[in-house]
Design an enzyme around this catalytic site. Structure first.
Site, short mmCIF file in Angstrom:
data_model
loop_
_atom_site.label_atom_id
_atom_site.label_comp_id
_atom_site.label_asym_id
_atom_site.label_seq_id
_atom_site.Cartn_x
_atom_site.Cartn_y
_atom_site.Cartn_z
N HIS A 1 6.83 -4.85 -2.19
CA HIS A 1 6.37 -5.50 -3.43
C HIS A 1 5.94 -4.49 -4.49
O HIS A 1 4.95 -4.69 -5.20
CB HIS A 1 5.24 -6.50 -3.11
N SER B 1 4.99 -13.91 0.79
CA SER B 1 6.04 -12.89 0.85
C SER B 1 7.34 -13.50 1.37
O SER B 1 7.83 -14.48 0.82
CB SER B 1 5.58 -11.70 1.69
#
Length: 315
Positions: free
Chosen positions: A192, A89
Site C-alpha cells: 500500500h 486490503s
C-alpha cells in the site's frame, strides 16, 4: 441491516481450511479455485507451514478462498440491499463477491495475480512494515514523515501501520513516536505504498479483463469508507488500493453511522472481530471461523431479517 467484514493478509494460520474440507462441496470448490489461482489451495490450507502461507503469493488467494467458503450459505440468508460489506486490503476482493460485484472464481484469480505481483515488487528493493500502537496520530505521522515512511494502514483503535525502506522501519523501532510502541511485521515489503507500483500495473491488466457488476449490497471502499455503486469505480479502486493506504478507520466510522445491528466477521475472523468489538461494543459481532459457525450466523441473519430497514447509502 447487517455488516459483513473480510480480513486481509496476516490473518492466516496453518491448517485453517482443514475443518472446511471435510465437506465434499467445500473441497470441490477449493479444487476449482486452485485451478483459477494456479496454486494448490488445498495443500496451503491444510498441510503447508506457517512460513509457506505467509508468502504474499500464497497468503492472498488463500485468505480470499477462506472467506468465500462461507459465501454460499450466508448469501442465501441476506436479502438484497440488507447488508453493508467491507474488506481489509485484499479482503476487499472477498467483500466484492458478497456485494455481488465479482464471481468467486474471478476474485480468487485476481487475488492470485495481486499476490504474485506484490511479492515480486517486494523483491525489487528492501522494504518492510511495522505496527505503531498508541501515541497521538499527529505525533505518529510526524515521525513517519521524518523517516520518509508512509502510513500504509489506519486500523482504528490507535494503530497505524508504517511502511517504507527497511532501514527507516528499523530506525522507527529504535526511536518510536512519543507514547507509542512499534512492532515490526513479518511481511515481504511495503504494501500500500508507491513501492507496489509494478504490482498495481499487473492488477490493472487483470482487472481490465474481468467482469464487474453493479453491487447488490452496499460496498464500502477501504480507501475512504465511501459507498461505491459504479462497477468501473470499484474496478479502479481495487486496482489503486495496491499503492494507496488502507483506511479501515474510515470504514469503521461509516459502519458506526449506519448502525448495523449485527456484524459478521468472515474467516479468519479473529482480527477484525476484535477490532469491531473494541471500537463499537454496541454492535453484535458474530465471528465465522469454522463450518459449524455458518448455521449460527445464518440463523442470526434470518432471525433479524425484517427488523430494520434495508441499508442505504445515505445512512
Amino acid at each position: 441491516m447487517f455488516a459483513i467484514v473480510a480480513p486481509g493478509q496476516g490473518a492466516q494460520t496453518p491448517g485453517m481450511l482443514s475443518g472446511w474440507l471435510r465437506d465434499p462441496a467445500h473441497a470441490e470448490r477449493l479444487r476449482h479455485w486452485s485451478g483459477a489461482a494456479d496454486l494448490d489451495l488445498v495443500h496451503l490450507g491444510t498441510r503447508a507451514s506457517a512460513a509457506a502461507i505467509a508468502r504474499t503469493e500464497n497468503a492472498q488467494p488463500l485468505l480470499v478462498a477462506h472467506g468465500l467458503l462461507a459465501h454460499e450459505a450466508l448469501a442465501r440468508a441476506v436479502p438484497e440491499g440488507a447488508a453493508v460489506v467491507a474488506g481489509h486490503s485484499v479482503g476487499e476482493l472477498t467483500a466484492a463477491v458478497y456485494a455481488g460485484v465479482l464471481t468467486s472464481t474471478d476474485a480468487i484469480r485476481l487475488a492470485a495475480v495481486r499476490g504474485r505481483a506484490m511479492g515480486a515488487a517486494c523483491d525489487a528493493e528492501p522494504t518492510s512494515m511495522a505496527a505503531v500502537v498508541g501515541g497521538s496520530e499527529l505525533d505518529v505521522l510526524d515521525r513517519l514523515a521524518e523517516l520518509d515512511l508512509t502510513a500504509a494502514t489506519f486500523n482504528g483503535t490507535g494503530q497505524i501501520v508504517a511502511a517504507g525502506p527497511a532501514d527507516g522501519i528499523q530506525r522507527l523501532a529504535a526511536a518510536p513516536p512519543r507514547g507509542a510502541t512499534v512492532k515490526p511485521l513479518p511481511v515481504a515489503g511495503a504494501f500500500h505504498t508507491p513501492f507496489m507500483e509494478p504490482a498495481r500495473q499487473a492488477v490493472a491488466a487483470a482487472a481490465a479483463a474481468t467482469r464487474f457488476d453493479r453491487p447488490r449490497q452496499l460496498l464500502l471502499s477501504n480507501a475512504d469508507g465511501a459507498v461505491l455503486t459504479s462497477p468501473e469505480e470499484i474496478r479502479q479502486r481495487l486496482v489503486d488500493q495496491v499503492v494507496r493506504p488502507v483506511r479501515w478507520d474510515l470504514c469503521l466510522r461509516a459502519l458506526a453511522r449506519m448502525q448495523p445491528g449485527l456484524a459478521l466477521s468472515l474467516p479468519p475472523a479473529r482480527t477484525l472481530a476484535n477490532i469491531l468489538k473494541r471500537q463499537y461494543p454496541g454492535i453484535a459481532v458474530v465471528p465465522v471461523n469454522v463450518p459449524r459457525d455458518l448455521a449460527k450466523a445464518a440463523a442470526r441473519l434470518e432471525a433479524d431479517t425484517g427488523k430494520g430497514e434495508p441499508a442505504h447509502a445515505g445512512a
